[in-house]
Design a protein around this motif. Sequence first.
Motif, PDB file in Angstrom:
ATOM      1  N   ALA A  93     -19.378 -26.142 -11.827  1.00 55.96           N
ATOM      2  CA  ALA A  93     -18.347 -25.268 -11.254  1.00 55.96           C
ATOM      3  C   ALA A  93     -18.942 -24.333 -10.211  1.00 55.96           C
ATOM      4  N   VAL A  94     -20.083 -23.739 -10.519  1.00 48.58           N
ATOM      5  CA  VAL A  94     -20.742 -22.853  -9.554  1.00 48.58           C
ATOM      6  C   VAL A  94     -21.204 -23.636  -8.331  1.00 48.58           C
ATOM      7  N   ALA A  95     -21.738 -24.835  -8.563  1.00 51.69           N
ATOM      8  CA  ALA A  95     -22.199 -25.664  -7.447  1.00 51.69           C
ATOM      9  C   ALA A  95     -21.038 -26.016  -6.520  1.00 51.69           C
ATOM     10  N   ALA A  96     -19.905 -26.412  -7.097  1.00 51.46           N
ATOM     11  CA  ALA A  96     -18.738 -26.783  -6.291  1.00 51.46           C
ATOM     12  C   ALA A  96     -18.219 -25.581  -5.500  1.00 51.46           C
ATOM     13  N   MET A 123     -17.881 -33.928 -13.651  1.00 53.56           N
ATOM     14  CA  MET A 123     -17.127 -34.364 -12.479  1.00 53.56           C
ATOM     15  C   MET A 123     -15.757 -33.674 -12.428  1.00 53.56           C
ATOM     16  N   CYS A 124     -15.130 -33.519 -13.601  1.00 52.43           N
ATOM     17  CA  CYS A 124     -13.824 -32.858 -13.664  1.00 52.43           C
ATOM     18  C   CYS A 124     -13.932 -31.385 -13.279  1.00 52.43           C
ATOM     19  N   ALA A 125     -15.000 -30.732 -13.740  1.00 50.18           N
ATOM     20  CA  ALA A 125     -15.197 -29.319 -13.413  1.00 50.18           C
ATOM     21  C   ALA A 125     -15.358 -29.127 -11.907  1.00 50.18           C
ATOM     22  N   ASN A 130      -8.952 -41.887 -12.196  1.00 53.95           N
ATOM     23  CA  ASN A 130      -8.229 -40.636 -12.410  1.00 53.95           C
ATOM     24  C   ASN A 130      -8.135 -39.751 -11.164  1.00 53.95           C
ATOM     25  N   GLY A 131      -8.467 -40.331 -10.005  1.00 52.74           N
ATOM     26  CA  GLY A 131      -8.232 -39.640  -8.744  1.00 52.74           C
ATOM     27  C   GLY A 131      -9.280 -38.639  -8.319  1.00 52.74           C
ATOM     28  N   GLU A 160     -10.905 -39.331  -4.747  1.00 51.51           N
ATOM     29  CA  GLU A 160     -10.077 -38.928  -3.610  1.00 51.51           C
ATOM     30  C   GLU A 160     -10.255 -37.436  -3.333  1.00 51.51           C
ATOM     31  N   ILE A 161     -10.315 -36.644  -4.405  1.00 54.99           N
ATOM     32  CA  ILE A 161     -10.533 -35.201  -4.247  1.00 54.99           C
ATOM     33  C   ILE A 161     -11.869 -34.933  -3.569  1.00 54.99           C
ATOM     34  N   PHE A 162     -12.922 -35.607  -4.046  1.00 54.89           N
ATOM     35  CA  PHE A 162     -14.263 -35.385  -3.492  1.00 54.89           C
ATOM     36  C   PHE A 162     -14.325 -35.758  -2.010  1.00 54.89           C
TER      37      PHE A 162
END
Length: 420
Positions: free
Chosen positions: A403-406, A309-311, A343-344, A347-349
């Motif tokens: 990371a690649v998916a995002a 999730m962080c990546a 940890n926020g 909100e980013i997503f």
Amino acid sequence: MKGMTMTEKIIAKHCGLDYVSSGMLVMAKLDMILANDITAPLAIDEFEKAGFDSVFDKEKIALIMDHFVPCKDIKSAMQVQKTKNFASKIGIKHFYDIGVSGIEHSFLPEKGLVKAGDMIIGADSHTCTYGALGAFSSGVGSTDFAVAMRTGESWFKVPKSIKFELVGKPKKGICGKDIILYIIGMIGVEGARYCSMEFTGEGLKHLNMSDRFTIANMAVEAGAKNGIFEVDEITHEYLKEHCSEKYSVEVADSDAVYFKSYTIDLSKIDYCVAFPHLPENIKNPSEWGNIKINQVVIGSCTNGRYEDMCAAAAILKDKKVADGVKCIIIPATQGIYLKCIQNGLMEIFIKAGAVVSTPTCGPCLGGFMGILADGEKCVSTTNRNFVGRMGHINSEIYLASPAVAAASSILGRLATPEEI
């Protein structure tokens, strides 16, 4: 007698034998067995058909509702109801439904129900995930699971072992998903058929537990019986945090016999994507071309952990998902979901235009929460990209890291994080 591998030592211990070698047929005592809302009902039918009315140990069986949850239709609701009623009647302690648990192969380690040295079977092919902890864990059919519920034992043919010595340090951005896809691309989907994939070497110090869970999880995609990691300080720290029970550590003998041995230089691995329709169809960025996509899925028992999730959040922060692309993010457990909120990350997503689901296997097996239509293409952090796996037989799945998916969700095509 020759020495034994990690897997052989665990099997021998659970058979009450001093020595086992590949090819032997054995009966082993089990430390934990598990099933889900798809496989448990089948096992319950066989259990009752055999006339069984009690289990070997009410605390060594875990029934996790995770595949079609929250229930998508009447049939899936009946499956959950049947499993819940059985657990209540028999007195099984570890029954977990939505709101509490999550995807089984992330939840059980988080809950401390599996540990190093254990002998574990599950009515799910990705039970091999727990090898990241230095356990022997493997998937079985529902009939074998039904018998194991009563007897606490299961039969095995001791697998041959393949040694993977990991050396070097991965480049920035390269994670466990890239590593296991690289290995599957190298040896093929039958390259470890009914073998134990045993991971060791100084390169382990660069792999966190999330990387290891991902690698062990996809051992079955190379045809392996199980994947297992050498226990080190990183493993001990994880078990110290999550598991209160004592555990044992089995170390391969210096003269252990391996069917094959490979040395994997982690520093030479690039981003890897499995193109349709096999996990072995691996391509690096220079080979990707311009693959326009319709959907991204970040989650599953392979890549739904907090580090994943962080990546994804690091890429999506202050960015927008491309028009026409559906980005579906699924934390693997309630605990991970909560940590993302605290940890926020949520909100980013949401600001990026992604949709976040409660923990479920859902789209990975074409269950729901992201079914693909005719001709649609999806970049997914899941583990299989077979024809029709996530929906229409003419859809396509590209397996990749979070990371690649995002990054792909932002650009609307298969992309590396460096392109953002």
